[in-house]
Write an enzyme that holds these catalytic residues in place. Sequence first.
Site, PDB file in Angstrom:
ATOM      1  N   GLY A  80       1.400   7.235   1.382  1.00  0.00           N
ATOM      2  CA  GLY A  80       2.351   8.154   2.002  1.00  0.00           C
ATOM      3  C   GLY A  80       1.658   9.362   2.596  1.00  0.00           C
ATOM      4  O   GLY A  80       0.715   9.910   2.006  1.00  0.00           O
ATOM      5  N   GLY A 153       6.028  -5.056   4.505  1.00  0.00           N
ATOM      6  CA  GLY A 153       4.717  -4.489   4.777  1.00  0.00           C
ATOM      7  C   GLY A 153       3.665  -5.229   3.966  1.00  0.00           C
ATOM      8  O   GLY A 153       3.835  -6.395   3.603  1.00  0.00           O
ATOM      9  N   ILE A 155       2.758  -5.006   0.860  1.00  0.00           N
ATOM     10  CA  ILE A 155       3.197  -5.462  -0.468  1.00  0.00           C
ATOM     11  C   ILE A 155       4.109  -6.673  -0.334  1.00  0.00           C
ATOM     12  O   ILE A 155       3.939  -7.680  -1.030  1.00  0.00           O
ATOM     13  CB  ILE A 155       3.914  -4.333  -1.219  1.00  0.00           C
ATOM     14  CG1 ILE A 155       2.950  -3.172  -1.471  1.00  0.00           C
ATOM     15  CG2 ILE A 155       4.486  -4.840  -2.545  1.00  0.00           C
ATOM     16  CD1 ILE A 155       3.633  -1.910  -1.957  1.00  0.00           C
ATOM     17  N   ARG A 237       9.776   3.061  -4.336  1.00  0.00           N
ATOM     18  CA  ARG A 237       9.873   4.455  -4.742  1.00  0.00           C
ATOM     19  C   ARG A 237      11.146   4.611  -5.557  1.00  0.00           C
ATOM     20  O   ARG A 237      12.146   3.940  -5.314  1.00  0.00           O
ATOM     21  CB  ARG A 237       9.912   5.385  -3.518  1.00  0.00           C
ATOM     22  CG  ARG A 237       8.580   5.503  -2.782  1.00  0.00           C
ATOM     23  CD  ARG A 237       7.561   6.269  -3.607  1.00  0.00           C
ATOM     24  NE  ARG A 237       6.298   6.458  -2.908  1.00  0.00           N
ATOM     25  CZ  ARG A 237       5.248   5.666  -3.033  1.00  0.00           C
ATOM     26  NH1 ARG A 237       5.330   4.596  -3.819  1.00  0.00           N
ATOM     27  NH2 ARG A 237       4.129   5.916  -2.381  1.00  0.00           N
ATOM     28  N   ASP A 261       8.878   0.026 -11.998  1.00  0.00           N
ATOM     29  CA  ASP A 261       7.564   0.669 -12.031  1.00  0.00           C
ATOM     30  C   ASP A 261       7.664   2.088 -11.497  1.00  0.00           C
ATOM     31  O   ASP A 261       6.796   2.917 -11.763  1.00  0.00           O
ATOM     32  CB  ASP A 261       6.554  -0.133 -11.211  1.00  0.00           C
ATOM     33  CG  ASP A 261       5.137   0.383 -11.378  1.00  0.00           C
ATOM     34  OD1 ASP A 261       4.676   0.449 -12.538  1.00  0.00           O
ATOM     35  OD2 ASP A 261       4.493   0.733 -10.371  1.00  0.00           O
ATOM     36  N   HIS A 285       4.594   3.691 -13.417  1.00  0.00           N
ATOM     37  CA  HIS A 285       4.028   3.790 -12.068  1.00  0.00           C
ATOM     38  C   HIS A 285       2.561   3.342 -12.044  1.00  0.00           C
ATOM     39  O   HIS A 285       1.681   4.029 -11.529  1.00  0.00           O
ATOM     40  CB  HIS A 285       4.147   5.220 -11.532  1.00  0.00           C
ATOM     41  CG  HIS A 285       4.208   5.288 -10.039  1.00  0.00           C
ATOM     42  ND1 HIS A 285       4.942   6.243  -9.366  1.00  0.00           N
ATOM     43  CD2 HIS A 285       3.641   4.515  -9.081  1.00  0.00           C
ATOM     44  CE1 HIS A 285       4.805   6.074  -8.060  1.00  0.00           C
ATOM     45  NE2 HIS A 285       4.013   5.026  -7.864  1.00  0.00           N
ATOM     46  N   GLY A 287       1.788   0.031 -11.016  1.00  0.00           N
ATOM     47  CA  GLY A 287       1.672  -1.166 -10.202  1.00  0.00           C
ATOM     48  C   GLY A 287       0.531  -1.117  -9.207  1.00  0.00           C
ATOM     49  O   GLY A 287      -0.082  -2.132  -8.892  1.00  0.00           O
TER      50      GLY A 287
END
Length: 324
Positions: A80, A153, A155, A237, A261, A285, A287
């Site tokens: 990001g 995307g 992922i 997110r 996650d 978080h 992953g």
Amino acid sequence: MKDTDVDILVRREGTEGLSMKAYAETLRERLPDHRVVHARTPGEERRYVESARIVTGNAIDARLIDAAERLELFACTWAGTEHLPKDLLLDRGIAVTNAGGIAAPGIAEQALGQMLVFARGLHEAWCRQQRSEWRHFRPGEFTGSTVTIVGLGAIGQALTQRLRGMEVDTIGVRYTSEKGGPTDEVVGFDAAAFHEALARADYVVLACPLTETTRSLIDREALSTMKPSSVLINMARGGVVDTEALVDALQTQQIRGAALDVIDPEPLPEANPLWTLENCHITPHVGGHTPKHWDRLADILAENVERLDDDAGLRNLVFGPDDS
């Protein structure tokens, strides 16, 4: 060459709990003909940024940008970049790249693992083991399932690749559905198509960025559309999911379960009911954590050094001088 002359400045602030010193060392291995410096203090950052052609780190502020005399590229170590001073960077003609894609293999593997846990009831087996309880239960099968992947995307593509050969149907959701994608079907975010993709899914995997379109995308209405037997997996997110609505859906078994996650808020408060729900799996978080983090990031930056020299398009470019 002055002692303060550098080609690449690695900022001091770490990412993902990893040492930026290790990142600098990896860059030196990739770029033996370039001077790579890891700044350990704010003073060192200000001193070295004056000559740096490239700065890499989590963020860069107006103070460092103003001090930079040769800066051409800020290589963000996060995917990001919304936190960066875009207008200032554009005014200075500084390109920005990101870390998009480096965590995709690990995130995809974790999403796949969570689906298999729910499919085979492994979480129930773990609970019974904790109670030293030898008692049979009835696992399900992943074969024949429908997986809706929101976001195609890096992922989403990595997950789709791993699902091939597992005898499941896949539906991808993306902004521009006319582009198609690696999934069996691709739909857009328009309400009718999106809810149809939710209604058909046994597993809904969120792998999209947080935007105005996706904020609270999984709300009460979306959860009501999902099957009672379906599982929600959020690898995107926390803000993509309405947490309060999800708590209610899990408590009333409106959906079968969730694997999170990322959560809104993070860290999740100790009193939040999600901690105690057996049909909710929480990971803090992690992953995107991978032992190959710096290797993949250094590969991108090393390639972009060559592309800068050749005046070619940059890999993982977010914006550049041409966007001003």
